[in-house]
Scaffold this active site. Structure first.
Site, PDB file in Angstrom:
ATOM      1  N   ALA A  63      -7.878  -4.503   4.307  1.00  0.00           N
ATOM      2  CA  ALA A  63      -7.723  -3.890   5.682  1.00  0.00           C
ATOM      3  C   ALA A  63      -7.666  -2.237   5.651  1.00  0.00           C
ATOM      4  CB  ALA A  63      -6.616  -4.476   6.417  1.00  0.00           C
ATOM      5  N   GLY A 108      -6.889  -8.042   2.671  1.00  0.00           N
ATOM      6  CA  GLY A 108      -7.747  -8.501   3.671  1.00  0.00           C
ATOM      7  C   GLY A 108      -9.158  -8.996   3.350  1.00  0.00           C
ATOM      8  N   GLU A 131      -0.797  -6.164  -0.821  1.00  0.00           N
ATOM      9  CA  GLU A 131      -0.120  -5.633   0.230  1.00  0.00           C
ATOM     10  C   GLU A 131       1.226  -5.168  -0.152  1.00  0.00           C
ATOM     11  OE1 GLU A 131      -1.570  -8.400   0.230  1.00  0.00           O
ATOM     12  OE2 GLU A 131      -3.169  -8.657   1.863  1.00  0.00           O
TER      13      GLU A 131
HETATM   14  N1  DAK Z   1      -8.121   1.311   3.362  1.00  0.00           N
HETATM   15  C1  DAK Z   1      -8.908   2.456   3.497  1.00  0.00           C
HETATM   16  N2  DAK Z   1      -9.428   3.272   2.450  1.00  0.00           N
HETATM   17  C2  DAK Z   1      -9.599   2.675   1.339  1.00  0.00           C
HETATM   18  C3  DAK Z   1      -9.227   1.289   1.018  1.00  0.00           C
HETATM   19  C4  DAK Z   1      -8.485   0.600   2.145  1.00  0.00           C
HETATM   20  N3  DAK Z   1      -7.677  -0.609   1.776  1.00  0.00           N
HETATM   21  N4  DAK Z   1      -9.501   0.888  -0.315  1.00  0.00           N
HETATM   22  C5  DAK Z   1     -10.071   2.121  -0.659  1.00  0.00           C
HETATM   23  N5  DAK Z   1     -10.226   2.811   0.316  1.00  0.00           N
HETATM   24  C6  DAK Z   1     -10.985   4.297   0.115  1.00  0.00           C
HETATM   25  C7  DAK Z   1      -9.940   5.437  -0.514  1.00  0.00           C
HETATM   26  O1  DAK Z   1      -9.108   5.947   0.450  1.00  0.00           O
HETATM   27  C8  DAK Z   1     -11.372   6.404  -0.900  1.00  0.00           C
HETATM   28  O2  DAK Z   1     -11.435   7.208   0.088  1.00  0.00           O
HETATM   29  P1  DAK Z   1     -11.737   8.702   0.161  1.00  0.00           P
HETATM   30  O3  DAK Z   1     -10.533   9.283  -0.505  1.00  0.00           O
HETATM   31  O4  DAK Z   1     -12.856   8.938  -1.087  1.00  0.00           O
HETATM   32  O5  DAK Z   1     -12.047   9.166   1.404  1.00  0.00           O
HETATM   33  C9  DAK Z   1     -12.491   5.436  -1.036  1.00  0.00           C
HETATM   34  O6  DAK Z   1     -12.170   4.226  -0.544  1.00  0.00           O
HETATM   35  C10 DAK Z   1     -12.514   5.105  -2.842  1.00  0.00           C
HETATM   36  O7  DAK Z   1     -11.382   4.616  -3.159  1.00  0.00           O
HETATM   37  P2  DAK Z   1     -10.656   5.040  -4.474  1.00  0.00           P
HETATM   38  O8  DAK Z   1     -10.875   6.720  -4.627  1.00  0.00           O
HETATM   39  O9  DAK Z   1      -9.179   4.794  -4.480  1.00  0.00           O
HETATM   40  O10 DAK Z   1     -11.437   4.523  -5.738  1.00  0.00           O
HETATM   41  P3  DAK Z   1     -10.761   3.962  -7.059  1.00  0.00           P
HETATM   42  O11 DAK Z   1     -11.940   3.568  -7.801  1.00  0.00           O
HETATM   43  O12 DAK Z   1      -9.794   5.188  -7.686  1.00  0.00           O
HETATM   44  O13 DAK Z   1      -9.713   2.754  -6.706  1.00  0.00           O
HETATM   45  C11 DAK Z   1      -8.865   0.679  -5.548  1.00  0.00           C
HETATM   46  C12 DAK Z   1     -10.089   1.764  -6.119  1.00  0.00           C
HETATM   47  C13 DAK Z   1      -9.421  -0.378  -5.042  1.00  0.00           C
HETATM   48  C14 DAK Z   1      -8.134   0.448  -6.829  1.00  0.00           C
HETATM   49  C15 DAK Z   1      -7.967   1.769  -4.588  1.00  0.00           C
HETATM   50  O14 DAK Z   1      -8.974   2.317  -3.714  1.00  0.00           O
HETATM   51  C16 DAK Z   1      -6.956   0.930  -4.116  1.00  0.00           C
HETATM   52  O15 DAK Z   1      -6.005   0.572  -4.385  1.00  0.00           O
HETATM   53  N6  DAK Z   1      -7.262   0.454  -2.469  1.00  0.00           N
HETATM   54  C17 DAK Z   1      -6.436  -0.168  -1.823  1.00  0.00           C
HETATM   55  C18 DAK Z   1      -6.361  -1.381  -1.914  1.00  0.00           C
HETATM   56  C19 DAK Z   1      -5.185  -2.210  -1.155  1.00  0.00           C
HETATM   57  O16 DAK Z   1      -4.128  -1.896  -1.307  1.00  0.00           O
HETATM   58  N7  DAK Z   1      -5.835  -3.180  -0.364  1.00  0.00           N
HETATM   59  C20 DAK Z   1      -4.959  -3.872   0.512  1.00  0.00           C
HETATM   60  C21 DAK Z   1      -4.966  -3.147   1.848  1.00  0.00           C
HETATM   61  S1  DAK Z   1      -3.706  -3.976   2.895  1.00  0.00           S
HETATM   62  C22 DAK Z   1      -2.913  -8.212   9.038  1.00  0.00           C
HETATM   63  C23 DAK Z   1      -3.927  -8.774   8.335  1.00  0.00           C
HETATM   64  C24 DAK Z   1      -4.409  -8.390   7.320  1.00  0.00           C
HETATM   65  C25 DAK Z   1      -3.794  -7.377   6.768  1.00  0.00           C
HETATM   66  C26 DAK Z   1      -3.031  -6.548   7.230  1.00  0.00           C
HETATM   67  C27 DAK Z   1      -2.271  -6.984   8.512  1.00  0.00           C
HETATM   68  N8  DAK Z   1      -2.380  -8.516  10.343  1.00  0.00           N
HETATM   69  C28 DAK Z   1      -2.822  -9.763  10.638  1.00  0.00           C
HETATM   70  C29 DAK Z   1      -1.556  -7.710  10.910  1.00  0.00           C
HETATM   71  C30 DAK Z   1      -4.399  -7.146   5.463  1.00  0.00           C
HETATM   72  C31 DAK Z   1      -3.704  -5.792   4.714  1.00  0.00           C
HETATM   73  C32 DAK Z   1      -4.469  -5.153   3.563  1.00  0.00           C
HETATM   74  O17 DAK Z   1      -5.537  -5.582   3.203  1.00  0.00           O
END
Ligand code: DAK
Length: 257
Positions: A63, A108, A131
């Site tokens: 997400a 997500g 998360e």
């Molecule tokens: N959200 C927003 N932007 C993201 C993102 C994300 N989840 N993942 C990556 N990006 C963006 C980065 O900010 C970056 O943007 P700029 O800075 O270039 O503008 C761009 O994508 C490239 O990412 P990186 O520069 O970080 O690339 P790397 O190769 O260095 O790293 C990575 C890749 C995938 C390891 C890293 O980007 C990362 O750790 N990303 C976050 C992964 C994460 O934590 N995902 C889980 C998110 S929480 C709900 C239901 C579902 C959910 C929540 C609530 N409800 C029913 C209420 C779900 C929650 C989630 O999914």
């Protein structure tokens, strides 16, 4: 720029998540476009299967954290019904939905892949429920579908540690149906979807219902449900055509009726 690219290839609706600069992070606009594309594919009688994919770097990295970070508190998230309000459209599809995952399927993104009927993964695919690292927890079925597919030990370890698992491990623990070489994923996934779409659609729907019932019922009730659906196939013109075609040593011509 369209956040979901949709293309019909024969009887397959190919839907490609398209927010590459943000690793296909799932925001409200993207989910809206995805749901509209799913509605369209479901309504189109020329479509027999849906293939959901991303790009080489990411299926979806979760997400959109930027969008979620703006939400101030519990009352607001409840009021907005964030993500839940329209997140699970894919689980309501009656046509088969296949996820083809290259690169990251995180949070997500992993949950979205697990909502599909099955996942095909490239050797470069990475799965996680990270998360906890950002102070929250799976919210779109991650803890539940991970536990059902992989068992308690893996679900606990993955959701509590937030670590990534590769495609081979995901296949071993039941998250992924099959791993294929990264460069062949799109071709294999499309061929698989086309094969499924070539079968009788009403039978494919019954099979989906029957397999899904395995997660909701006791074995005897599930087997009974399956038996009734099996009997129902004898009401289909496609069942008669399929068996006749086999005996006449030719390909069946299904009318999806
Ligand atoms: N959200 C927003 N932007 C993201 C993102 C994300 N989840 N993942 C990556 N990006 C963006 C980065 O900010 C970056 O943007 P700029 O800075 O270039 O503008 C761009 O994508 C490239 O990412 P990186 O520069 O970080 O690339 P790397 O190769 O260095 O790293 C990575 C890749 C995938 C390891 C890293 O980007 C990362 O750790 N990303 C976050 C992964 C994460 O934590 N995902 C889980 C998110 S929480 C709900 C239901 C579902 C959910 C929540 C609530 N409800 C029913 C209420 C779900 C929650 C989630 O999914």
């Amino acid at each position: 720029m369209a956040l979901v690219l949709a293309e019909n290839i024969g009887r397959v609706a190919l839907l490609r998540l398209n927010r590459p600069k943000k690793l296909n992070a799932l925001n409200a606009a993207l989910i809206g476009e995805l749901n509209a594309a799913l509605d369209k594919a479901e309504a189109d009688e020329k479509i027999g299967a849906i293939l959901l994919t991303g790009n080489e770097r990411a299926f979806a990295a979760g997400a959109d954290i930027g969008e979620m970070e703006k939400i101030k508190n519990y009352a607001e998230v409840c009021e907005e019904n964030l993500i839940t309000r329209d997140w699970e459209r894919v689980t309501q599809c009656r046509k088969p939905v296949i996820a083809a995952v290259s690169g990251y399927a995180l949070g997500g993104g992993c949950e979205l892949a697990m909502m599909c009927d099955f996942v095909l993964a490239g050797t470069d695919a990475m799965f996680s429920q990270p998360e906890i690292i950002i102070g929250t927890m799976p919210g779109a079925g991650g803890s539940q579908r991970f536990a059902r597919a992989a068992g308690k030990a893996k679900a606990m370890e993955m959701c509590l540690s937030g670590r990534m698992m590769d495609a081979k491990e995901a296949e071993r623990c039941g998250i992924v149906a099959r791993v294929v070489p990264a460069g062949s994923l799109q071709r294999v996934a499309l061929e698989t979807a086309q094969k499924i779409a070539s079968h009788s659609l009403p039978v494919a729907r019954m099979i989906k219902e029957s397999v899904n019932a395995a997660f909701e019922t006791h074995l005897s009730a599930g087997v009974q449900f399956e038996r009734r659906l099996f009997h129902s196939t004898f009401a289909l013109a496609d069942r008669a055509e399929g068996m006749r075609a086999f005996l006449q040593k030719r390909k069946p011509k299904f009318k999806h009726k």
